[in-house]
Design a protein around this motif. Structure first.
Motif, PDB file in Angstrom:
ATOM      1  N   ILE A  67      -4.431  -9.734  -8.532  1.00  0.00           N
ATOM      2  CA  ILE A  67      -2.974  -9.679  -8.359  1.00  0.00           C
ATOM      3  C   ILE A  67      -2.361  -8.845  -9.472  1.00  0.00           C
ATOM      4  O   ILE A  67      -2.619  -9.058 -10.648  1.00  0.00           O
ATOM      5  N   THR A  68      -1.583  -7.843  -9.046  1.00  0.00           N
ATOM      6  CA  THR A  68      -1.006  -6.906 -10.020  1.00  0.00           C
ATOM      7  C   THR A  68       0.505  -6.980 -10.084  1.00  0.00           C
ATOM      8  O   THR A  68       1.090  -6.415 -11.007  1.00  0.00           O
ATOM      9  N   GLY A  69       1.153  -7.588  -9.095  1.00  0.00           N
ATOM     10  CA  GLY A  69       2.612  -7.464  -9.106  1.00  0.00           C
ATOM     11  C   GLY A  69       3.339  -8.560  -8.364  1.00  0.00           C
ATOM     12  O   GLY A  69       2.737  -9.463  -7.776  1.00  0.00           O
ATOM     13  N   ASN A  70       4.655  -8.430  -8.409  1.00  0.00           N
ATOM     14  CA  ASN A  70       5.526  -9.448  -7.811  1.00  0.00           C
ATOM     15  C   ASN A  70       6.690  -8.806  -7.053  1.00  0.00           C
ATOM     16  O   ASN A  70       7.790  -9.351  -7.037  1.00  0.00           O
ATOM     17  N   ALA A  71       6.431  -7.633  -6.425  1.00  0.00           N
ATOM     18  CA  ALA A  71       7.512  -6.943  -5.713  1.00  0.00           C
ATOM     19  C   ALA A  71       8.105  -7.830  -4.616  1.00  0.00           C
ATOM     20  O   ALA A  71       9.250  -7.648  -4.209  1.00  0.00           O
ATOM     21  N   GLU A  78       7.746   0.168  10.359  1.00  0.00           N
ATOM     22  CA  GLU A  78       8.133   1.574  10.115  1.00  0.00           C
ATOM     23  C   GLU A  78       7.174   2.261   9.147  1.00  0.00           C
ATOM     24  O   GLU A  78       7.038   3.473   9.142  1.00  0.00           O
ATOM     25  N   ARG A  79       6.536   1.485   8.292  1.00  0.00           N
ATOM     26  CA  ARG A  79       5.679   2.058   7.248  1.00  0.00           C
ATOM     27  C   ARG A  79       4.218   2.196   7.682  1.00  0.00           C
ATOM     28  O   ARG A  79       3.403   2.695   6.915  1.00  0.00           O
ATOM     29  N   GLU A  80       3.902   1.723   8.918  1.00  0.00           N
ATOM     30  CA  GLU A  80       2.493   1.728   9.337  1.00  0.00           C
ATOM     31  C   GLU A  80       1.904   3.122   9.298  1.00  0.00           C
ATOM     32  O   GLU A  80       0.796   3.339   8.805  1.00  0.00           O
ATOM     33  N   VAL A 103       0.806  -1.232   0.000  1.00  0.00           N
ATOM     34  CA  VAL A 103       0.000   0.000   0.000  1.00  0.00           C
ATOM     35  C   VAL A 103       0.838   1.282   0.000  1.00  0.00           C
ATOM     36  O   VAL A 103       0.338   2.344  -0.347  1.00  0.00           O
ATOM     37  N   THR A 104       2.117   1.200   0.359  1.00  0.00           N
ATOM     38  CA  THR A 104       2.936   2.422   0.331  1.00  0.00           C
ATOM     39  C   THR A 104       3.581   2.642  -1.025  1.00  0.00           C
ATOM     40  O   THR A 104       4.163   3.684  -1.283  1.00  0.00           O
ATOM     41  N   GLY A 105       3.472   1.665  -1.928  1.00  0.00           N
ATOM     42  CA  GLY A 105       4.103   1.773  -3.249  1.00  0.00           C
ATOM     43  C   GLY A 105       3.197   2.461  -4.262  1.00  0.00           C
ATOM     44  O   GLY A 105       2.106   2.947  -3.930  1.00  0.00           O
ATOM     45  N   GLY A 106       3.666   2.499  -5.508  1.00  0.00           N
ATOM     46  CA  GLY A 106       2.937   3.203  -6.562  1.00  0.00           C
ATOM     47  C   GLY A 106       1.551   2.620  -6.792  1.00  0.00           C
ATOM     48  O   GLY A 106       0.535   3.323  -6.703  1.00  0.00           O
ATOM     49  N   VAL A 107       1.473   1.321  -7.074  1.00  0.00           N
ATOM     50  CA  VAL A 107       0.175   0.696  -7.370  1.00  0.00           C
ATOM     51  C   VAL A 107      -0.734   0.784  -6.146  1.00  0.00           C
ATOM     52  O   VAL A 107      -1.894   1.220  -6.232  1.00  0.00           O
ATOM     53  N   GLY A 108      -0.194   0.381  -4.989  1.00  0.00           N
ATOM     54  CA  GLY A 108      -1.019   0.313  -3.780  1.00  0.00           C
ATOM     55  C   GLY A 108      -1.531   1.668  -3.328  1.00  0.00           C
ATOM     56  O   GLY A 108      -2.698   1.817  -2.960  1.00  0.00           O
ATOM     57  N   GLY A 129      -5.898 -11.979 -12.565  1.00  0.00           N
ATOM     58  CA  GLY A 129      -4.668 -11.276 -12.932  1.00  0.00           C
ATOM     59  C   GLY A 129      -4.974  -9.935 -13.569  1.00  0.00           C
ATOM     60  O   GLY A 129      -5.963  -9.783 -14.285  1.00  0.00           O
ATOM     61  N   ILE A 130      -4.120  -8.945 -13.266  1.00  0.00           N
ATOM     62  CA  ILE A 130      -4.271  -7.612 -13.850  1.00  0.00           C
ATOM     63  C   ILE A 130      -3.026  -7.334 -14.678  1.00  0.00           C
ATOM     64  O   ILE A 130      -1.909  -7.397 -14.157  1.00  0.00           O
ATOM     65  N   ASP A 131      -3.225  -7.019 -15.948  1.00  0.00           N
ATOM     66  CA  ASP A 131      -2.086  -6.685 -16.815  1.00  0.00           C
ATOM     67  C   ASP A 131      -2.334  -5.335 -17.478  1.00  0.00           C
ATOM     68  O   ASP A 131      -3.372  -5.132 -18.115  1.00  0.00           O
ATOM     69  N   SER A 132      -1.360  -4.448 -17.350  1.00  0.00           N
ATOM     70  CA  SER A 132      -1.502  -3.118 -17.961  1.00  0.00           C
ATOM     71  C   SER A 132      -0.764  -3.014 -19.290  1.00  0.00           C
ATOM     72  O   SER A 132      -0.962  -2.061 -20.032  1.00  0.00           O
ATOM     73  N   VAL A 133       0.097  -3.990 -19.587  1.00  0.00           N
ATOM     74  CA  VAL A 133       1.001  -3.868 -20.741  1.00  0.00           C
ATOM     75  C   VAL A 133       0.270  -4.085 -22.064  1.00  0.00           C
ATOM     76  O   VAL A 133       0.432  -3.322 -23.008  1.00  0.00           O
TER      77      VAL A 133
END
Ligand SMILES: NC(=O)c1ccc[n+]([C@@H]2O[C@H](COP(=O)([O-])OP(=O)(O)OC[C@H]3O[C@@H](n4cnc5c(N)ncnc54)[C@H](OP(=O)(O)O)[C@@H]3O)[C@@H](O)[C@H]2O)c1
Length: 327
Positions: free
Chosen positions: A244-248, A186-188, A158-163, A269-273
């Motif tokens: 599911i959008t990613g694999n970070a 730390e990110r809470e 949730v702290t990243g771009g997609v989230g 699955g979600i694909d934007s490409v």
């Protein structure tokens, strides 16, 4: 347009180097539209593009940058005329086709989307690939029944771009029971500042990999993958859906069939490409109007010369929210 700036990644003896270079049009991949790039953005995939064997760039030298917005300056495509404002995410851009970290981009017109009238070129890149993907996930879940504002929704990463964009869109739409999952404690506070109603850390998930745990979530948007997805599936409620959008957090998925056959859970699955053009236009129009959250997001604007610094932050897990690049 004689000579212009671009970031160029070169490979020599199994080592990568990158710097800003003065290039000309002959260095750009083929296409029937030339765009004067205004903004690009930094995404997880851009970070992978700067790594040897990152699995993103397939041939060198390459101009990275998987998305951009800009103005058409030359066009042989009847759908685009000089002066049109356009956005490009996905396809081969910044991977096998020269990308957005360049003052000019040459691309097939069929990859371009007209920027909706209510949106600027800067705002388009505030979303960028990450935000567009978040919107695709929300759109998909709404189409599959996520319409109750009290639905229990989990956002992993949730702290990243997609989230962070997914969270902003959902809060803007009135959802009131959203749990943000962060990597560590730390990110809470950041997740709460972004608007999460509840926060959990992935380290607090049940590591025993029980096939089913107590049913906590109706819907999930998962940008992390790997072990995190393995642990989300058993915690989904009956009829729950995980987009599911990613694999970070990894590519592997360890699960049993039980969440699927005993709780009717779905994993989509979600694909934007490679998503189709009709969906691209519809979702960009939602982001420009009803779903507009550009002023709610944490955004940092950088210059081309600062790209390597932010790439390292993404690599080290220190990146928060969205970073746009003024070209
Ligand atoms: N399907 C598509 O078309 C598409 C499009 C765009 C992006 N993606 C993918 O989506 C993923 C996220 O992209 P992004 O741009 O949002 O990346 P980002 O800004 O770097 O964010 C990654 C997020 O993942 C979290 N994370 C990483 N490992 C974790 C773990 N083990 N447990 C919990 N959280 C963890 C990070 O949390 P902390 O900050 O707490 O460490 C961070 O919030 C990437 O894999 C990217 O390739 C896919």
């Amino acid at each position: 347009m004689d000579k212009f700036n671009a970031i160029v990644i070169r490979e020599n003896n199994n080592e990568l180097s990158f710097r800003r270079e003065m290039i000309d049009l002959s260095s750009l991949s083929e296409g029937n539209v030339i765009v004067h790039v205004n903004y690009s953005s930094l995404n997880y995939k851009d970070m992978l593009g700067f790594q040897l064997n990152g699995g993103v760039i397939r041939n060198y030298p390459m101009i990275p940058g998987i998305d951009f917005s800009g103005e058409v300056v030359q066009s042989d495509d009847p759908d685009f005329v000089v002066g049109d404002e356009v956005v490009l995410t996905g396809y081969d851009v910044g991977m096998a086709h020269t990308g957005g970290f360049s003052e000019y981009a040459r691309v097939p017109g069929k990859w371009l989307v007209h920027i909706p009238a209510t949106m600027g070129m800067r705002e388009t890149m505030i979303y960028g690939t990450a935000g567009f993907t978040a919107a695709l996930a929300v759109d998909r879940l709404q189409r599959m029944g996520m319409n109750n504002p009290k639905a229990r929704i989990l956002i992993a990463g949730v702290t990243g771009g997609v989230g962070s964009v997914a969270l902003a869109i959902l809060k803007n739409l009135g959802y009131e029971n959203i749990t943000g999952m962060v990597h560590n404690g730390e990110r809470e506070q950041i997740a709460r500042d972004f608007g999460a109603d509840h926060v959990i850390t992935s380290s607090r998930l049940d590591k025993d990999q029980k096939p089913l745990t107590s049913a906590k979530y109706d819907f999930a948007i998962d940008a992390v993958g790997g072990e995190v997805t393995s642990q989300i599936l058993p915690a989904m409620a009956y009829d729950g859906i995980v987009a599911i959008t990613g694999n970070a957090g990894g590519n592997q998925l360890f699960t049993t069939v039980l969440p699927f056959i005993l709780r009717a859970v779905s994993l989509v699955g979600i694909d934007s490409v490679s998503v189709d053009m009709e969906t691209r236009n519809r979702v960009w129009n939602l982001l420009a109007r009803e779903w507009d959250v550009t002023t709610d997001l944490r955004v940092e604007e950088i210059s081309m010369d600062q790209i390597p610094e932010v790439v390292n932050k993404i690599k080290d897990g220190q990146h928060i929210g969205r970073t746009i690049v003024k070209i």
